[in-house]
Design an enzyme around this catalytic site. Structure first.
Site, PDB file in Angstrom:
ATOM      1  N   ASP A  54      11.263  40.874  36.340  1.00 42.60           N
ATOM      2  CA  ASP A  54      10.711  39.919  35.384  1.00 42.60           C
ATOM      3  C   ASP A  54      11.644  38.723  35.282  1.00 42.60           C
ATOM      4  OD1 ASP A  54       9.645  38.521  33.301  1.00 42.60           O
ATOM      5  OD2 ASP A  54       9.933  40.090  31.780  1.00 42.60           O
ATOM      6  N   GLU A 133      40.670  30.994  46.022  1.00 49.56           N
ATOM      7  CA  GLU A 133      41.886  31.588  45.456  1.00 49.56           C
ATOM      8  C   GLU A 133      41.665  31.858  43.968  1.00 49.56           C
ATOM      9  OE1 GLU A 133      45.129  28.942  46.253  1.00 49.56           O
ATOM     10  OE2 GLU A 133      44.729  28.845  48.405  1.00 49.56           O
ATOM     11  N   GLU A 135      41.966  33.327  40.250  1.00 49.30           N
ATOM     12  CA  GLU A 135      42.982  33.885  39.366  1.00 49.30           C
ATOM     13  C   GLU A 135      42.310  34.554  38.174  1.00 49.30           C
ATOM     14  OE1 GLU A 135      46.339  30.425  40.318  1.00 49.30           O
ATOM     15  OE2 GLU A 135      45.126  30.325  38.489  1.00 49.30           O
ATOM     16  N   GLU A 190      50.803  35.832  39.081  1.00 51.69           N
ATOM     17  CA  GLU A 190      50.785  34.374  38.990  1.00 51.69           C
ATOM     18  C   GLU A 190      51.844  33.892  37.993  1.00 51.69           C
ATOM     19  OE1 GLU A 190      50.009  31.379  39.663  1.00 51.69           O
ATOM     20  OE2 GLU A 190      48.967  31.776  41.549  1.00 51.69           O
ATOM     21  N   GLU A 197      46.580  36.841  40.989  1.00 49.05           N
ATOM     22  CA  GLU A 197      45.762  36.178  42.011  1.00 49.05           C
ATOM     23  C   GLU A 197      45.639  37.097  43.212  1.00 49.05           C
ATOM     24  OE1 GLU A 197      46.621  32.074  42.951  1.00 49.05           O
ATOM     25  OE2 GLU A 197      46.342  32.457  45.095  1.00 49.05           O
ATOM     26  N   HIS A 246      41.191  27.636  43.304  1.00 50.25           N
ATOM     27  CA  HIS A 246      41.293  26.597  44.328  1.00 50.25           C
ATOM     28  C   HIS A 246      40.331  26.905  45.468  1.00 50.25           C
ATOM     29  CE1 HIS A 246      45.729  25.770  42.991  1.00 50.25           C
ATOM     30  NE2 HIS A 246      44.844  25.551  42.033  1.00 50.25           N
ATOM     31  N   ARG A 320      51.354  18.587  44.994  1.00 46.98           N
ATOM     32  CA  ARG A 320      50.416  19.484  44.317  1.00 46.98           C
ATOM     33  C   ARG A 320      49.922  18.950  42.982  1.00 46.98           C
ATOM     34  NH1 ARG A 320      50.329  24.918  46.332  1.00 46.98           N
ATOM     35  NH2 ARG A 320      51.697  25.144  48.138  1.00 46.98           N
ATOM     36  N   GLU A 337      41.785  21.176  50.099  1.00 50.39           N
ATOM     37  CA  GLU A 337      41.863  22.101  48.968  1.00 50.39           C
ATOM     38  C   GLU A 337      41.566  21.361  47.672  1.00 50.39           C
ATOM     39  OE1 GLU A 337      45.071  25.369  47.461  1.00 50.39           O
ATOM     40  OE2 GLU A 337      45.773  23.291  47.453  1.00 50.39           O
ATOM     41  N   ARG A 339      41.526  21.563  43.754  1.00 53.39           N
ATOM     42  CA  ARG A 339      42.321  22.388  42.863  1.00 53.39           C
ATOM     43  C   ARG A 339      41.777  22.451  41.439  1.00 53.39           C
ATOM     44  NH1 ARG A 339      46.976  20.848  41.780  1.00 53.39           N
ATOM     45  NH2 ARG A 339      48.072  22.837  41.865  1.00 53.39           N
TER      46      ARG A 339
END
Length: 441
Positions: A54, A133, A135, A190, A197, A246, A320, A337, A339
């Protein structure tokens, strides 16, 4: 190797499978399932695409007068869960959703990602790979089995037992995932206390998104077995880092070569022109797709300075602090990547809008801005403005408004998912405004 219906029938008998979960995701990304007994009669119905449910009972799907929907299982998602009981094993299949007329349902997030992949093939690429990745946090539960905000360890980045008291829980999660066919590449504590992670090998984006959904189920199941509560909330606890997911992305051409790699890159980064254009598309639409990759009010508690989460729309190589970076690996491992994504995002919707944003960059030759290799966190507002660096949206309200202004992102969601998503997020924001904190002044 593709899994066949005969393979499934054989495993049902060999592994004493007594129940079968037919799994799918709603617009919010919550895994739903219809569980049926794994009898010959029911199995035949499932394998011939005749299992029904449904759809009107699923938020954002259909009205009550359109409720009959079919579950078409993807046989390659067949898995026997490594837990069970005296009543036999439980297996699962991830399904696509079809209407009573036999058409793919436009509100199915998984089917929507498939639509984006067809567009990718029309542009000239063979596959879109994702290495996620995710977490998560592990919290203790009280005597009644309710989650608390008390973490079960005092560990930090890459710590191990006895500091990391969740080591055995994480190890069992990895063992279960491995038994289920995941190629786990790493697992570790982490930065924040109670935070973990587990990274699994990149794969075709559809399989990777399926893996994310199964991964969440496994983590929560094994955590509860150890008396813990696992949460993928972006920012469950004040004063420590939040949880991200990420997303490492790469396109491959018809010859199986990484379309992002070019050893002759005049910029010296060994990126192809298509990689730069894809990056340009990701940058161009970043402000507007944030509502999809950070879809909750709580998501924006994570996207603040000081806790390693990206706050600014910029890109770089090794730096980063920007939104997007280019990890050092080259050749087949060349990738971008992103982030900002957090694990509350519906992976099927998130990757559909990211793919379409990147393809828009390629099709319209959107140039990527210059990389920012200095630490953006220590720049002044004037310095960021001079460098052309914008902030990400600061609230879900602002993010949803931005989403409504981007035709590429709206089209990536489709005419059914887009309005239902916006309506759900408007309601979530409105409820947050009338919420009263329990903390005294």
């Amino acid at each position: 190797m593709a899994i066949t219906a005969d393979d499934i029938r054989r495993e049902v008998k060999e592994k004493n499978v007594t129940f079968l979960r037919l799994m799918f995701s709603d617009i919010a990304g919550t895994m739903k399932n219809v569980e049926i007994p794994a009898t010959d009669e029911q199995l035949d119905k499932v394998l011939s695409n005749k299992a029904m449910f449904d759809g009107s009972s699923i938020e954002g799907f259909v009205r009550i007068n359109e409720s009959d929907m079919y579950l078409y299982p993807d046989l390659n998602t067949w898995t026997v869960f490594p837990w069970g009981g005296e009543n036999g094993a439980v297996a699962g299949l991830i399904c696509d959703i079809y209407t009573a007329q036999g058409e793919p349902f436009a509100g199915d997030p998984r089917g929507n990602l498939k639509r984006a992949l067809r567009h990718m093939e029309e542009v000239g690429f063979k596959s879109f790979n994702l290495g996620p990745e995710p977490e998560f946090f592990l919290f203790k539960m009280d005597e009644q089995g309710n989650p608390t905000l008390e973490v079960n360890d005092k560990g930090g980045y890459f710590d191990l037992a006895p500091t990391d008291l969740a080591d055995n829980t994480r190890r069992e999660i990895v063992n279960v995932l491995t038994k289920m066919g995941f190629e786990v590449e790493a697992s570790h504590h982490e930065v924040a206390v109670g935070q973990h992670e587990i990274d699994f090998k990149y794969s075709d984006v559809l399989q990777a998104c399926d893996h994310i959904q199964i991964f969440k189920l496994v983590v929560k199941t094994i955590a509860r077995k150890h008396g813990l509560y696992a949460t993928f909330m972006a920012k469950p606890k004040f004063g420590i880092n939040g949880s991200g997911m990420h997303c490492n992305m790469s396109l491959f051409d018809a010859d199986g070569k990484n379309a992002f790699f070019d050893p002759e890159d005049p910029n010296g980064m060994q990126l192809s022109q298509n990689a730069y254009y894809f990056l340009g598309g990701l940058m161009e639409h970043a402000y507007n797709y944030t509502a999809i990759v950070n879809p909750t009010v709580n998501s924006y508690k994570r996207l603040v300075p000081g806790y390693e989460a990206p706050v600014y729309i910029a890109w770089a190589g090794q730096n980063r602090s920007p939104l997007i970076r280019v990890p050092a690996s080259r050749g087949m491992g060349t990738r971008l990547e992103l982030r900002s994504v957090d694990p509350t995002a519906n992976p099927y919707l998130a990757l559909a809008v990211l793919l379409e944003s990147g393809l828009d960059g390629i099709e319209n030759k959107i140039e990527a801005p210059a990389p920012i290799e200095s630490n953006i966190y220590v720049m002044s507002e004037e310095e960021r403005k001079a460098a052309g660096i914008r902030d990400l949206p600061s609230t879900l309200h602002n993010a949803v408004k931005a989403l409504q202004e981007d035709e590429v992102v709206k089209a990536a969601l489709g005419d059914h998912i887009y309005p239902n998503f916006v309506e759900a997020k408007r309601m979530e924001w409105a409820l947050s405004l009338i919420h009263i904190s329990e903390r005294a002044g």
